[in-house]
Structures are given as structure tokens and as C-alpha cells.
Scaffold this motif. Sequence first.
Motif, PDB file in Angstrom:
ATOM      1  N   GLY A   1     -34.304  -2.172  -7.953  1.00 40.94           N
ATOM      2  CA  GLY A   1     -34.211  -0.822  -8.515  1.00 40.94           C
ATOM      3  C   GLY A   1     -32.822  -0.205  -8.464  1.00 40.94           C
ATOM      4  N   HIS A   2     -31.829  -0.975  -8.021  1.00 37.34           N
ATOM      5  CA  HIS A   2     -30.459  -0.453  -7.994  1.00 37.34           C
ATOM      6  C   HIS A   2     -29.817  -0.575  -9.373  1.00 37.34           C
ATOM      7  CE1 HIS A   2     -30.703  -0.139  -3.670  1.00 37.34           C
ATOM      8  NE2 HIS A   2     -31.160  -1.390  -3.615  1.00 37.34           N
TER       9      HIS A   2
ATOM     10  N   HIS B   1     -30.984  -1.240 -16.013  1.00 36.54           N
ATOM     11  CA  HIS B   1     -30.262  -0.958 -14.764  1.00 36.54           C
ATOM     12  C   HIS B   1     -29.014  -1.815 -14.612  1.00 36.54           C
ATOM     13  CE1 HIS B   1     -33.099   1.908 -13.339  1.00 36.54           C
ATOM     14  NE2 HIS B   1     -34.103   1.037 -13.304  1.00 36.54           N
TER      15      HIS B   1
END
Length: 214
Positions: A23-24, A48
Motif C-alpha cells: 500500500g505504499h 501506487h
Amino acid sequence: MRIGMLGTGIVGQTIGSRLVQLGHEVMMGSRAEANPTAITWARKEGRHASFGTFANAAAFGEIVFNCTLGSASLEALQQAGAHNLANKILIDTANPLDYSTPIWTLTVCNTDSLGEQIQRTFPDARVVKTLNTMNCNVMVDPGKLSQRTDVFVSGDDIEAKATVISILRDWFGWQSVIDLGDISTSRGVEMFVVLWQDLRTWSSSHRFNIRVVS
Ligand SMILES: NC(=O)c1ccc[n+]([C@@H]2O[C@H](COP(=O)([O-])OP(=O)(O)OC[C@H]3O[C@@H](n4cnc5c(N)ncnc54)[C@H](OP(=O)(O)O)[C@@H]3O)[C@@H](O)[C@H]2O)c1
């Protein structure tokens, strides 16, 4: 978090993909603004993931990974820019290897190391050397090995090392992290890589690691 991933090779791609999965936001940096490998990687990883120059990625990252060719890392980091690295944790995975002979040699060793050179050249960066003693698939997934093994950290900044130890545990699953001491302990982990090459030949595999027992 926003992560600057300096390096378009297999290490940058493997760690970058793992971080995107967590999720970074990851920006992959390269010498070129539009490196074809970085473009392909970013397309594959989705919204992302992004790409740019070393300077773009270093400026983007709250934390920066050095995953560049070790013999060119100082050059790559100069391109990233000291001001873009200042006060940031710089996780150095690089090995200063010369691949020109069948048995690898180191471009710096014995009385100095790449980790120390990076810390000296970028005194405002918070350099932590880690993950360089294993293949990149093991770096991000130590649980795939049949037993618990060890990863090392070296660095002068105690708080930066504590953060990196948390990252190793929480993001990648490292349960055993050995803090070797200050950045001069990069010498040992970098020189280990010559033995790593022999172990790879002996085991015909990249999927192994060190476990320290007493
Ligand atoms: N492969 C592994 O599993 C493994 C394991 C442990 C440690 N390591 C270490 O991790 C690092 C990355 O390894 P890798 O195999 O992924 O990639 P690599 O081929 O060693 O390095 C690729 C990166 O280095 C940059 N680079 C090459 N020459 C340069 C120069 N003259 N100036 C500036 N930048 C330059 C490239 O820039 P461009 O993007 O512009 O081409 C690219 O981003 C290495 O230091 C390696 O020793 C690798």
C-alpha cells in the motif's frame, strides 16, 4: 509512505513491488527520466507506482532505498542530490562488486566500504546498510526459507536503525535482525558477498541465507 526506489534492476523492482503491494507509494528512479524498465514496472504495479530520475525519486521518498550498481552508487546518489537525501533514511542494499572476472571482486574493501563512503559523502543522510547479504527474493520474503535466518543492519544513526528494523520486521517479515553496530560494519557484510557467490555455486540456488547460532 512515499518511498524513493533508486534503481531499476531486479532489486529495485522486487522491493518496489513488495512495497506497492503493502500500500505504499513507490517512485522508481533511474539515470533517465523515462527508463523503459521503470515504465514497464510502474504500468504493471498500477496507480501506487511511478517513475522518474534519481533526483525525482529521492525528492519523492520519505524513505529512500539505494538499489543501484554498487560500483556506480556514489554517482547515482550524486544524481539523486544531497539535498533530496538530507535527513532521510537511506537504506543501502548495494554491494560494490566488480563483475569483470569470474570470481567477483570488491571495488572497495578491507579498510573502507561502500556504506561508509555513502555516509561520508552524504553526511546529512541517515544511512542504514541492510539486506545486501541475500538474494532479492529472500530480502522481501524470508518466510519462504525452511528456517528462520538473520538479516544485518549497520549504521551510525540509532533512531534510523530502529526504524529500519521495524520496516524489516513489519514490511518484509524479518523476525531476527542483528544490529552489527556503526556504519563501519558495512565492511563485513559487503565482503561476505564473495562467500555468497561460492555458496550460490555450491547450492545451485539463490534461495538461501545465513543463520547465526551460538
Ligand atoms: N540481485 C540481487 O539479488 C542482489 C542481492 C543483494 C544485493 N544486491 C545489490 O543491489 C544493487 C542492485 O542490484 P540489481 O541487480 O538490482 O541492479 P544493478 O544492475 O546492479 O544496478 C542497476 C541500477 O544501477 C544504475 N546504474 C548503473 N550504472 C550506473 C552509472 N554509471 N551511474 C549511475 N547509475 C548507474 C542503473 O541505472 P539506470 O536505471 O539508469 O540503468 C540501475 O538503476 C547492486 O548494488 C547489487 O550488488 C543485489
